[in-house]
Design a protein around this motif. Structure first.
Motif, PDB file in Angstrom:
ATOM      1  N   THR A 109       1.009  -1.202  -0.009  1.00 14.23           N
ATOM      2  CA  THR A 109      -0.093  -0.051   0.398  1.00 14.23           C
ATOM      3  C   THR A 109       1.008   1.457  -0.162  1.00 14.23           C
ATOM      4  O   THR A 109       0.463   1.974  -0.706  1.00 14.23           O
ATOM      5  CB  THR A 109      -0.972   0.093   1.162  1.00 14.23           C
ATOM      6  OG1 THR A 109      -1.484  -1.212   1.325  1.00 14.23           O
ATOM      7  CG2 THR A 109      -2.133   1.159   0.426  1.00 14.23           C
ATOM      8  N   LYS A 113      -2.228   8.744  -2.754  1.00 13.30           N
ATOM      9  CA  LYS A 113      -3.029   8.224  -1.681  1.00 13.30           C
ATOM     10  C   LYS A 113      -4.176   7.716  -1.547  1.00 13.30           C
ATOM     11  O   LYS A 113      -4.640   6.691  -1.343  1.00 13.30           O
ATOM     12  CB  LYS A 113      -2.575   9.883  -0.166  1.00 13.30           C
ATOM     13  CG  LYS A 113      -2.807   9.221   1.080  1.00 13.30           C
ATOM     14  CD  LYS A 113      -3.307   9.827   2.215  1.00 13.30           C
ATOM     15  CE  LYS A 113      -3.231   9.629   3.664  1.00 13.30           C
ATOM     16  NZ  LYS A 113      -2.841  10.363   4.429  1.00 13.30           N
ATOM     17  N   ASP A 114      -5.184   8.193  -2.937  1.00  7.11           N
ATOM     18  CA  ASP A 114      -6.236   8.055  -2.552  1.00  7.11           C
ATOM     19  C   ASP A 114      -6.879   6.705  -3.052  1.00  7.11           C
ATOM     20  O   ASP A 114      -7.332   5.931  -3.131  1.00  7.11           O
ATOM     21  CB  ASP A 114      -7.106   9.009  -3.659  1.00  7.11           C
ATOM     22  CG  ASP A 114      -8.322   9.028  -3.418  1.00  7.11           C
ATOM     23  OD1 ASP A 114      -8.783   8.590  -2.209  1.00  7.11           O
ATOM     24  OD2 ASP A 114      -9.813   8.847  -3.985  1.00  7.11           O
ATOM     25  N   ARG A 170      -0.801  -0.536  10.472  1.00 10.19           N
ATOM     26  CA  ARG A 170      -1.279   1.356  10.068  1.00 10.19           C
ATOM     27  C   ARG A 170      -2.131   1.770  11.161  1.00 10.19           C
ATOM     28  O   ARG A 170      -2.025   3.113  10.828  1.00 10.19           O
ATOM     29  CB  ARG A 170      -2.934   1.008   9.299  1.00 10.19           C
ATOM     30  CG  ARG A 170      -3.119   2.042   8.596  1.00 10.19           C
ATOM     31  CD  ARG A 170      -3.802   2.532   6.900  1.00 10.19           C
ATOM     32  NE  ARG A 170      -4.554   3.771   7.000  1.00 10.19           N
ATOM     33  CZ  ARG A 170      -5.444   4.025   5.860  1.00 10.19           C
ATOM     34  NH1 ARG A 170      -4.973   3.549   4.436  1.00 10.19           N
ATOM     35  NH2 ARG A 170      -5.401   5.070   5.507  1.00 10.19           N
ATOM     36  N   ASN A 230      -6.184   3.643  -1.062  1.00  8.78           N
ATOM     37  CA  ASN A 230      -6.675   4.150   0.280  1.00  8.78           C
ATOM     38  C   ASN A 230      -8.000   3.147  -0.910  1.00  8.78           C
ATOM     39  O   ASN A 230      -8.570   2.804   0.240  1.00  8.78           O
ATOM     40  CB  ASN A 230      -7.713   5.692   0.861  1.00  8.78           C
ATOM     41  CG  ASN A 230      -7.075   5.937   2.186  1.00  8.78           C
ATOM     42  OD1 ASN A 230      -5.767   5.349   2.515  1.00  8.78           O
ATOM     43  ND2 ASN A 230      -6.343   7.202   2.359  1.00  8.78           N
ATOM     44  N   ILE A 253     -10.242   3.893   7.241  1.00 13.06           N
ATOM     45  CA  ILE A 253      -9.939   4.777   6.101  1.00 13.06           C
ATOM     46  C   ILE A 253     -10.898   4.618   5.221  1.00 13.06           C
ATOM     47  O   ILE A 253     -11.934   4.902   5.069  1.00 13.06           O
ATOM     48  CB  ILE A 253      -9.662   2.404   5.543  1.00 13.06           C
ATOM     49  CG1 ILE A 253      -8.066   2.561   6.397  1.00 13.06           C
ATOM     50  CG2 ILE A 253      -8.770   3.171   3.876  1.00 13.06           C
ATOM     51  CD1 ILE A 253      -7.949   0.892   5.818  1.00 13.06           C
ATOM     52  N   GLU A 254     -10.709   6.232   4.532  1.00  8.31           N
ATOM     53  CA  GLU A 254     -11.461   6.885   4.244  1.00  8.31           C
ATOM     54  C   GLU A 254     -11.463   7.029   3.096  1.00  8.31           C
ATOM     55  O   GLU A 254      -9.878   7.080   2.571  1.00  8.31           O
ATOM     56  CB  GLU A 254     -11.943   8.069   4.284  1.00  8.31           C
ATOM     57  CG  GLU A 254     -12.680   7.846   6.225  1.00  8.31           C
ATOM     58  CD  GLU A 254     -13.141   8.604   6.886  1.00  8.31           C
ATOM     59  OE1 GLU A 254     -12.140  10.025   6.121  1.00  8.31           O
ATOM     60  OE2 GLU A 254     -13.479   9.340   7.706  1.00  8.31           O
ATOM     61  N   SER A 255     -12.291   7.319   1.882  1.00  8.81           N
ATOM     62  CA  SER A 255     -12.002   7.508   0.537  1.00  8.81           C
ATOM     63  C   SER A 255     -12.736   8.313  -0.313  1.00  8.81           C
ATOM     64  O   SER A 255     -14.223   7.541  -0.553  1.00  8.81           O
ATOM     65  CB  SER A 255     -11.459   6.134  -0.694  1.00  8.81           C
ATOM     66  OG  SER A 255     -11.428   6.149  -2.071  1.00  8.81           O
ATOM     67  N   GLU A 294       1.185   4.204  -2.824  1.00  2.00           N
ATOM     68  CA  GLU A 294       0.835   5.607  -2.686  1.00  2.00           C
ATOM     69  C   GLU A 294       1.315   6.037  -2.853  1.00  2.00           C
ATOM     70  O   GLU A 294       1.790   7.640  -3.816  1.00  2.00           O
ATOM     71  CB  GLU A 294       0.911   5.847  -0.882  1.00  2.00           C
ATOM     72  CG  GLU A 294       0.675   7.340  -0.434  1.00  2.00           C
ATOM     73  CD  GLU A 294       0.655   7.365   1.228  1.00  2.00           C
ATOM     74  OE1 GLU A 294       0.960   8.248   1.505  1.00  2.00           O
ATOM     75  OE2 GLU A 294       0.045   6.428   1.614  1.00  2.00           O
TER      76      GLU A 294
END
Length: 620
Positions: free
Chosen positions: A345, A354-355, A410, A358, A476-478, A349
């Motif tokens: 990951t 980053k997106d 993470r 994610n 974790i957000e996207s 990135e």
């Protein structure tokens, strides 16, 4: 197993290529005590192998590998050395060049048989002459029609977790690391490659010589033989594939050198000189296998847009976590895979933002939730540290090790900060290079070198030794996935979808869209989406897999869809994809349909995939 100290004397010179500079790394005398191992008959505290010289012939007509495995050994005063063997014909054994007595013990369905060889106090070398059999599980022999070019047969091996013993008699434990040389004779029209120094073109007489100077565990010894060619990407990266696939593979994996550089910037020098990938025929049972110097990969990642190349980043990351620092036993498998998903990951990135990273992490998070639900009746299997005694270690190779392991790291990163986390991991890989570790040793190292050092309190024991996911798990957000969910909700409410919104979606966004269909989605809505986006004919295997899963679960069938699902299952042997679809048939109470497809498809699958589906469908 006796708890004896063994002076494992391993002295090798490893030449590491980094920007044309060669650095010699010496692994010197080291006192080692091996752990109790429930998945190997070997007793390495008594006598252990240190180097393999393999001399074999690959016969496609009889589908047999035969030859001699010669081992340098270190004997700690024992009168015997024990190897692992399964479905092998053992013809003779020598010690120090003289014939010696040997015995094959009782057969175990998972472990095979112990091969006990009589040795003397001064024995430095044993040699086992043997041949494989039709039952050998590591090998898949493919006829020409099962390959891309359809002109010549193909062979590949798959050793993880404990299948190397089915094509080489060996001490098949991940904590036993050896160097190896090999001489492999194949038909002249084919090329042989291994997890070692490899040829870049065919050799006229079909006799190939290999050398692996870094010590590796048995499960990473790998062989592939086929009508393949090589194409370089950089001085230290390149691809092997059949001729018709070579240019596509080269273009798809053209970022490999950038990935290696990104990985080195994170956690230190790449210590294996060469990082190549071979794309195998579609029956290969995994997305990829991190065999050192030569990753084995499935053709299902060749999407034409580099959208599925996180798999390459994953296998590259194994060059540190797994290959450089290896789980000592299969109970500690999360140390290989959780670290690798975290590292993968971070590479993604660094290269793609980053997106994108994610999105991959969120897909893994959803996979983890699915796995937790599937294992709800066996909560102990949702712990990171497992107890697989009496079971096949393959049982622990699921989303718990990968995605819960990632989530642990993470969450730890968010607790201590990325800068400290990176420094810790870089030091961890360097300190443990070319060795093995276990969960308990890792916890001690973590406490001493990260948590106590920075006065940080963390619920490590809960994460590792308790089932489920702790409440402090990282969220974790996207933004991209949030927009996908809004688009799906709007479609379900209005039966309308704005194709302008979806025009630039990545395959990960499409996967998120499809796999989140609610149980109440109608056949009319699925047909509308299929008519609009042609999911049934998608050229992206990942999108195909999740779409076919939803089609099966929701009864969206008909000649076109059913034939495509059957074609997919008869063509693709990747276990994750195959088991997902057969499991969907089971959930939808459509076992009879599944069995009809499986009867024709099973012959195209490697034993790793076939054994799993056999159990799932009750196939005999």
């Amino acid at each position: 197993m006796k708890n004896l100290f063994l002076l494992a004397i391993i002295s090798i010179s490893i030449l590491t290529s980094c920007q044309d500079k060669k650095q010699s790394i010496e692994v010197i005398k080291e006192a080692k005590t091996y752990l109790e191992e429930s998945h190997s008959y070997a007793q390495p505290n008594d006598a252990v192998i240190t180097h393999l010289d393999l001399d074999i012939n690959v016969d496609f007509e009889t589908q047999v590998i035969s030859g001699t495995a010669t081992y340098d050994i270190v004997n700690n005063g024992s009168e015997q050395i024990i190897l692992d063997s399964k479905f092998l014909e053992i013809e003779s054994v020598t010690q120090n060049g003289e014939e010696t007595e040997f015995e094959l013990g009782d057969f175990d369905e998972s472990l095979g048989q112990p091969l006990t060889v009589v040795i003397k106090e001064d024995t430095k070398q044993i040699a086992v002459t043997y041949s494989t059999t039709a039952k050998t599980e590591a090998l898949q022999w493919l006829n020409a029609q099962q390959t891309a070019d359809k002109t010549n047969p193909f062979l590949f091996t798959q050793g993880q977790a404990i299948l190397t013993r089915t094509w080489i008699p060996i001490q098949d434990s991940p904590q036993i690391r050896i160097t190896y040389d090999a001489t492999v004779k194949v038909p002249k029209e084919l090329m042989a490659v291994m997890s070692a120094e490899n040829p870049k073109e065919k050799i006229a007489d079909g006799v190939y010589k290999f050398k692996m100077e870094q010590p590796i565990p048995a499960y990473l010894i790998a062989l592939a033989v086929g009508d393949i060619e090589y194409k370089a990407i950089s001085k230290r990266t390149g691809v092997y594939a059949e001729k018709s696939m070579l240019d596509k593979v080269h273009e798809e994996f053209s970022d490999m050198e950038k990935m290696v550089v990104a990985a080195e910037n994170l956690y230190g020098a790449y210590d294996w000189e060469q990082f190549d990938v071979i794309v195998l025929p579609p029956s290969f049972p995994f997305g990829g296998m991190e065999n050192p110097r030569l990753t084995f990969a499935t053709p299902t990642v060749i999407a034409g847009d580099k959208s599925l190349t996180s798999l390459v980043a994953h296998e590259l990351a194994h060059s540190w976590s797994g290959n450089l620092v290896t789980n000592a036993t299969w109970n500690d498998f999360w140390l290989n895979e959780g670290f690798t998903v975290y590292f993968e990951t971070r590479i993604m990135e660094a290269l793609y933002g980053k997106d994108r990273a994610n999105m991959l992490a969120l897909i893994g998070r959803q996979d983890l939730e699915d796995e937790l639900e599937a294992l709800s009746e066996s909560p102990n299997d949702t712990k990171l540290k497992l107890d697989l005694k009496g079971r096949n270690p393959d049982d622990g190779m699921n989303s718990i090790a990968y995605d819960k392991g990632y989530l642990f790291l993470r969450t730890l990163e968010e607790k201590v900060g990325r800068e400290k986390m990176d420094a810790f991991l870089k030091a961890y890989f360097k300190k443990n290079a070319f060795s093995t570790t276990n969960t308990e040793d890792f916890i001690t190292y973590l406490n001493e070198n990260l948590l106590e050092k920075n006065n940080v309190t963390f619920n490590t024991e809960e994460w590792i030794y308790q089932p489920g996911v702790p409440e402090n798990a990282a969220i974790i957000e996207s933004d991209a996935f949030s927009n996908v969910e809004i688009t799906l909700e709007q479609f379900l409410e209005t039966n309308k979808i704005d194709t302008a919104v979806t025009q630039n979606w990545t395959p990960q966004e499409w996967v998120h869209f499809v796999r989140n269909f609610p149980p109440g989605i109608t056949l009319e809505q699925m047909k509308q989406l299929d008519d609009t986006f042609d999911f049934t004919n998608s050229s992206n295997s990942y999108i195909s897999m999740v779409w076919f899963e939803q089609s099966i679960l929701n009864g969206y069938d008909g000649n076109k869809v059913d034939s495509k699902i059957s074609e997919f299952l008869n063509t693709v042997g990747r276990r994750w994809y195959v088991t997902t679809l057969f499991n969907a048939f089971a959930k939808a109470d459509r076992i009879d349909e599944a069995l009809e497809i499986y009867k024709t498809a099973r012959g195209n699958y490697h034993s790793v995939t076939a054994n799993t589906v056999d159990e799932m469908l009750g196939y005999k």
